[in-house]
Design an enzyme around this catalytic site. Structure first.
Site, short mmCIF file in Angstrom:
data_model
loop_
_atom_site.label_atom_id
_atom_site.label_comp_id
_atom_site.label_asym_id
_atom_site.label_seq_id
_atom_site.Cartn_x
_atom_site.Cartn_y
_atom_site.Cartn_z
N HIS A 19 17.68 -20.50 -38.88
CA HIS A 19 16.91 -19.33 -38.46
C HIS A 19 15.96 -18.82 -39.55
CE1 HIS A 19 19.66 -19.08 -35.03
NE2 HIS A 19 18.97 -18.06 -34.54
N LEU A 28 53.16 -7.62 -40.91
CA LEU A 28 53.83 -8.44 -41.93
C LEU A 28 53.30 -8.09 -43.33
CD1 LEU A 28 55.60 -10.90 -42.75
CD2 LEU A 28 53.64 -12.37 -42.23
N PHE A 79 46.37 -3.91 -43.68
CA PHE A 79 45.45 -4.76 -42.90
C PHE A 79 46.01 -5.10 -41.52
CE2 PHE A 79 44.31 -6.93 -47.20
CZ PHE A 79 43.42 -5.93 -47.53
N ILE A 80 46.53 -4.14 -40.79
CA ILE A 80 47.18 -4.46 -39.52
C ILE A 80 46.18 -4.38 -38.36
CG2 ILE A 80 49.09 -3.87 -37.98
CD1 ILE A 80 49.81 -5.10 -40.83
N GLN A 132 20.65 -20.70 -41.88
CA GLN A 132 19.58 -21.46 -42.56
C GLN A 132 18.51 -21.92 -41.56
OE1 GLN A 132 19.74 -21.46 -45.72
NE2 GLN A 132 17.94 -22.69 -46.21
N GLU A 168 45.88 -14.99 -41.42
CA GLU A 168 46.87 -15.93 -40.83
C GLU A 168 47.06 -17.15 -41.72
OE1 GLU A 168 47.70 -16.22 -36.95
OE2 GLU A 168 46.98 -14.23 -36.44
N PHE A 191 51.02 -6.83 -35.13
CA PHE A 191 52.01 -7.59 -35.90
C PHE A 191 51.93 -7.14 -37.35
CE2 PHE A 191 53.18 -11.44 -38.35
CZ PHE A 191 54.49 -11.52 -37.94
N PRO A 240 50.86 -4.13 -49.30
CA PRO A 240 49.95 -4.09 -50.45
C PRO A 240 50.28 -5.15 -51.51
CG PRO A 240 50.56 -1.86 -49.79
CD PRO A 240 51.36 -2.78 -48.93
N GLY A 259 14.34 -16.68 -42.37
CA GLY A 259 14.43 -15.24 -42.65
C GLY A 259 15.01 -14.46 -41.49
C1 LIG Z 1 40.63 -8.14 -41.06
C2 LIG Z 1 42.04 -8.52 -41.39
C3 LIG Z 1 43.01 -8.49 -40.39
C4 LIG Z 1 44.34 -8.79 -40.71
N1 LIG Z 1 45.30 -8.67 -39.74
C5 LIG Z 1 46.61 -8.74 -40.10
C6 LIG Z 1 47.64 -8.39 -39.15
O1 LIG Z 1 47.37 -8.06 -38.00
N2 LIG Z 1 48.93 -8.43 -39.59
C7 LIG Z 1 49.28 -8.78 -40.84
O2 LIG Z 1 50.47 -8.79 -41.15
N3 LIG Z 1 48.33 -9.14 -41.75
C8 LIG Z 1 47.01 -9.11 -41.41
N4 LIG Z 1 46.03 -9.42 -42.33
C9 LIG Z 1 46.42 -9.80 -43.68
C10 LIG Z 1 46.10 -11.27 -44.01
O3 LIG Z 1 46.95 -12.14 -43.32
C11 LIG Z 1 46.19 -11.40 -45.55
O4 LIG Z 1 45.05 -10.73 -46.07
C12 LIG Z 1 46.21 -12.85 -46.00
O5 LIG Z 1 47.44 -13.45 -45.67
C13 LIG Z 1 46.01 -13.00 -47.52
O6 LIG Z 1 46.81 -12.11 -48.24
P1 LIG Z 1 46.13 -11.21 -49.38
O7 LIG Z 1 44.95 -10.54 -48.78
O8 LIG Z 1 47.18 -10.34 -49.96
O9 LIG Z 1 45.61 -12.23 -50.46
P2 LIG Z 1 46.45 -12.89 -51.65
O10 LIG Z 1 47.71 -13.47 -51.13
O11 LIG Z 1 46.54 -11.93 -52.78
O12 LIG Z 1 45.48 -14.09 -52.05
C14 LIG Z 1 44.34 -13.94 -52.90
C15 LIG Z 1 43.80 -15.33 -53.24
O13 LIG Z 1 44.81 -16.08 -53.95
C16 LIG Z 1 45.06 -17.30 -53.27
N5 LIG Z 1 46.48 -17.65 -53.41
C17 LIG Z 1 47.55 -16.85 -53.20
N6 LIG Z 1 48.69 -17.54 -53.42
C18 LIG Z 1 48.32 -18.79 -53.77
C19 LIG Z 1 49.03 -19.98 -54.12
N7 LIG Z 1 50.38 -20.03 -54.13
N8 LIG Z 1 48.32 -21.08 -54.44
C20 LIG Z 1 46.96 -21.07 -54.40
N9 LIG Z 1 46.23 -19.97 -54.09
C21 LIG Z 1 46.91 -18.86 -53.77
C22 LIG Z 1 44.69 -17.03 -51.82
O14 LIG Z 1 44.42 -18.24 -51.12
C23 LIG Z 1 43.47 -16.16 -51.99
O15 LIG Z 1 42.35 -16.97 -52.25
C24 LIG Z 1 44.69 -9.18 -42.03
C25 LIG Z 1 43.70 -9.25 -43.01
C26 LIG Z 1 42.39 -8.91 -42.71
C27 LIG Z 1 41.38 -8.94 -43.82
#
Ligand SMILES: Cc1cc2nc3c(=O)[nH]c(=O)nc-3n(C[C@H](O)[C@H](O)[C@H](O)COP(=O)(O)OP(=O)(O)OC[C@H]3O[C@@H](n4cnc5c(N)ncnc54)[C@H](O)[C@@H]3O)c2cc1C
Length: 395
Positions: free
Chosen positions: A351, A136, A167-168, A349, A376, A134, A139, A353
């Site tokens: 466990h 979505l 991050f897909i 904790q 998500e 999926f 960068p 060390g």
């Molecule tokens: C291992 C992994 C697998 C993933 N798999 C998928 C996938 O299969 N498909 C896909 O599409 N995506 C995927 N993702 C992406 C994931 O859904 C996003 O990383 C996530 O939605 C957060 O977006 P961001 O990393 O850009 O963080 P940002 O949106 O930049 O957020 C950074 C910080 O700011 C906070 N923040 C942002 N906006 C607000 C607000 N309005 N109010 C308060 N706090 C806020 C956030 O809570 C967070 O703490 C994956 C990510 C990882 C790490």
């Protein structure tokens, strides 16, 4: 070492016996006899080994929520969460392999696909022959997903996609990518976004190398780049422009309930590991389980787990009954993933060390658990959704 799956397929047993209890029991045995013992191989072999994938396929796990008419088990949400509670006592890497298939990508197809699209993909998804990714996140578009910039330009007979997805999950093994792209360049928000079904191997679709992550080694996450990637008009999900993002949001409540169930299952495993260790480890002449400060950590974890499990089951039932559960689904995702963080921390904790040493599963599971509060929809986004729904209802 090759694995021997439990004698009969779990899905087959459940259909024959007609009860969810049978399926749950079968998945429990698969977890205890096959998946947990093979966890060390996930990192060693850089992914879920093929013999384990076969065992999962045999068990019917890839088709849990695919309608029976397309070869799946057609579980409702409540039944799904009960199976996920069991499955996710094993490393979350196993769930990850079926997660993007059963999650938003696959459910978008079930909810909004045309008959031809469902016929084409769902039987292979249910059989475990087709992994779905999926796409979505970008960068510059994470939590603010509706600001995505990947473009789908209409051309004669189809569309041309350009953009980068970040991050897909499962991208390196995916056979199908559900891609959110902007078909209306004038619109800045959700209305101009459509969903496309893009087969792996389509010219102009490039999958980057797997990213090195903090945890969940063996589950692959990569960038997916579209460079003049041409798709036919019938790749448009549901055959209608401008509905893709709304479809994804419609199935998002299910995704949040699912993630809560995943976190609840993993929480149970961590508690079981911590309890077993506390009974075994002797200090000051007695098992540490007899010390009240250790008991407090165990009790807090058990209460967190029961609360997460109860709210997840209750919300899944209400969703099955057709109720709007947007607020409750976010409460479940928020609470269960945060509870998992607390439980994982207490397990380490308890466990001492040894919890910091890779030989013990809690060290790995602690790192695995960190992701659930981020993807998500982060915890902060869940808080915003919950408050928004509360305020909306009060006005
Ligand atoms: C291992 C992994 C697998 C993933 N798999 C998928 C996938 O299969 N498909 C896909 O599409 N995506 C995927 N993702 C992406 C994931 O859904 C996003 O990383 C996530 O939605 C957060 O977006 P961001 O990393 O850009 O963080 P940002 O949106 O930049 O957020 C950074 C910080 O700011 C906070 N923040 C942002 N906006 C607000 C607000 N309005 N109010 C308060 N706090 C806020 C956030 O809570 C967070 O703490 C994956 C990510 C990882 C790490």
């Amino acid at each position: 070492m090759p694995v021997t799956p439990p004698e009969t397929s779990c899905g087959q047993q459940a259909q024959d016996g007609g009860t969810l209890a049978l399926l749950a029991d079968c998945v429990r045995r698969l977890v205890d006899e096959v998946l947990i013992p093979a966890e060390a191989r996930l990192e060693q072999e850089g992914g879920v080994p093929e013999d384990i994938v076969c065992a999962m396929r045999e068990a019917g796990l890839f088709g849990l929520t695919v309608p029976a008419s397309y070869g799946g088990l057609g579980l409702n949400r409540h039944d799904e969460v009960r199976i996920v509670f069991e499955l996710c006592r094993a490393s979350p890497v196993y769930r990850s392999l079926i997660g993007t298939t059963l999650g938003v990508g696959g459910k978008s197809l079930v909810t909004a696909g045309t008959d031809a699209q469902k016929e084409r993909y769902l039987p292979r998804i249910a059989a475990g022959d087709l992994i779905v990714s999926f796409c979505l996140t970008e960068p510059d578009a994470g939590s603010d997903a509706a600001s995505l910039r990947t473009k789908a330009e209409k051309v004669d007979g189809g569309y041309v996609l350009n953009g980068t997805k970040r991050f897909i999950g499962n991208a390196p093994e995916a056979g199908l990518f559900v891609v959110m792209a902007r078909t209306d360049p004038q619109s800045k928000g959700a209305d101009g976004i459509s969903a496309f079904l893009v087969d792996a191997g389509t010219g102009g679709l490039h999958v980057g190398p797997p990213l090195k992550k903090m945890g969940q080694a063996g589950a692959h996450t990569a960038d997916v780049v579209f460079e003049d990637c041409r798709v036919s008009a019938d790749s448009l999900l549901g055959g209608e422009e401008g509905t893709g993002f709304r479809t994804a949001m419609r199935v998002l409540d299910d995704g949040r309930i699912h993630m809560a169930a995943v976190s609840t299952g993993l929480s149970r495993r961590l508690i079981d590991e911590a309890l077993a260790y506390a009974l075994d480890r002797v200090q000051f002449g007695k098992p540490i389980a007899e010390f009240q400060l250790v008991q407090a950590m165990l009790a807090d974890s058990e209460a967190d787990w029961l609360a997460a499990r109860s709210m997840t089951e209750a919300t899944a039932k209400r969703r099955d009954a057709g109720e709007n559960v947007t607020r409750e689904a976010s409460c479940c995702k928020y609470f269960a993933t945060e509870a998992l963080g607390r439980i994982a921390d207490r397990a380490v904790q308890i466990h001492g060390g040894y919890g910091y040493i890779a030989e013990y599963p809690v060290e790995r599971l602690y790192r695995d658990a960190r992701l659930f509060r981020i993807f998500e929809g982060t915890s902060q986004i869940q808080q915003l959704v919950i408050a928004r729904e509360m305020i909306r209802a009060a006005r």
